[in-house]
Design a protein around this motif. Structure first.
Motif, short mmCIF file in Angstrom:
data_model
loop_
_atom_site.label_atom_id
_atom_site.label_comp_id
_atom_site.label_asym_id
_atom_site.label_seq_id
_atom_site.Cartn_x
_atom_site.Cartn_y
_atom_site.Cartn_z
N THR A 168 -0.41 5.67 -10.55
CA THR A 168 -1.79 5.36 -10.20
C THR A 168 -2.53 4.76 -11.38
N GLU B 86 0.85 -1.18 0.00
CA GLU B 86 0.00 0.00 0.00
C GLU B 86 0.89 1.24 0.00
N GLU C 108 1.16 5.43 -0.98
CA GLU C 108 0.51 6.68 -1.34
C GLU C 108 1.36 7.35 -2.41
N PRO D 274 -6.68 2.99 -12.55
CA PRO D 274 -8.09 2.93 -12.16
C PRO D 274 -8.33 1.83 -11.11
N GLY D 275 -9.36 2.05 -10.31
CA GLY D 275 -9.68 1.10 -9.26
C GLY D 275 -8.86 1.30 -8.01
N ASN D 276 -8.30 2.50 -7.85
CA ASN D 276 -7.48 2.81 -6.67
C ASN D 276 -6.31 1.85 -6.52
N THR D 277 -5.65 1.56 -7.64
CA THR D 277 -4.51 0.65 -7.65
C THR D 277 -3.28 1.39 -8.15
N THR D 278 -2.13 0.75 -8.00
CA THR D 278 -0.87 1.30 -8.51
C THR D 278 -0.13 0.24 -9.31
#
Length: 213
Positions: free
Chosen positions: A139, A7, A9, A141-145
């Motif tokens: 980053t 995870e 940021e 879509p879907g709050n992924t990296t």
């Protein structure tokens, strides 16, 4: 390199900048020259200060060049990706990267070893500087990296740097910001005009020393 499974940021080079996403390409990365020109003109009309152009093609267009020059006349810095063919764009040009203008910056990609990536285009005349472009946490879509590589990843570092240092001296001109970035690079084994890699901190310090509030 960052681990995309963790995870993380993701914070950009200018986290407080206002972004204006202008899409003119489809999901396969294809788009028309006419729409690219419309996108540049729209950005100018919306009072953008910096345009990030992480795209390009092998053909040259006077209309595209004029749109970029018009943006420069309006005080907008145009930052272009050098391309990912591993070649000298002075010999095998790609555009808009190979346009030579004092209102444009063309960016190649360096890696974590501080050397040019194998894929990055280069030119002592047409590419001004390098920026990190290999294994960049991005980053999705879907709050992924995801880790991505390319001069399209290096270019936003410079566009973001321009926005960040410009915010420190809002009265600075395009030339002030561009010169501060070029004159503050970290020297390295790079086949580009400055023979250097972006250093945001040094460019900010240089701009503040040259331009009074």
């Amino acid at each position: 390199l960052a681990d995309p499974s963790e995870e993380n940021e993701v914070v950009g080079a200018a986290p407080k900048a206002t972004l204006l996403p202008i899409g003119f390409m489809n999901k396969d990365g294809a788009g028309s020259l006419g729409n690219a020109i419309k996108a540049i003109r729209y950005a100018v009309l919306q009072n953008a200060k910096v345009i990030n152009a992480s795209w390009g093609a092998a053909f040259c267009s006077k209309a595209l060049q004029k749109a970029i020059e018009d943006a420069g006349s309006a005080g907008v810095l145009f930052v272009a990706a050098a391309g990912n063919s591993g070649q000298d764009i002075g010999l095998d040009p790609e555009y808009p990267a190979a346009f030579l203008s004092n209102t444009q910056l063309t960016i190649g990609a360096s890696n974590y070893r501080d050397v040019t990536t194998q894929f990055s285009n280069y030119s002592y005349n047409l590419v001004q500087l390098m920026a990190p472009g290999e294994g960049i946490l991005s980053t999705f879509p879907g709050n992924t990296t995801k880790l991505e590589s390319g001069t399209s990843m290096a270019t936003p570092f410079v566009a973001g740097a321009a926005a960040a240092i410009w915010s420190l001296r809002r009265n600075a001109t395009l030339a002030d910001v561009r010169n501060a970035i070029l004159d503050s690079v970290d020297s390295g084994p790079y086949a580009v005009t400055t023979q250097g890699r972006l250093n945001i901190l040094k460019s900010a310090q240089l701009l503040m020393s040259r331009v009074q509030p």
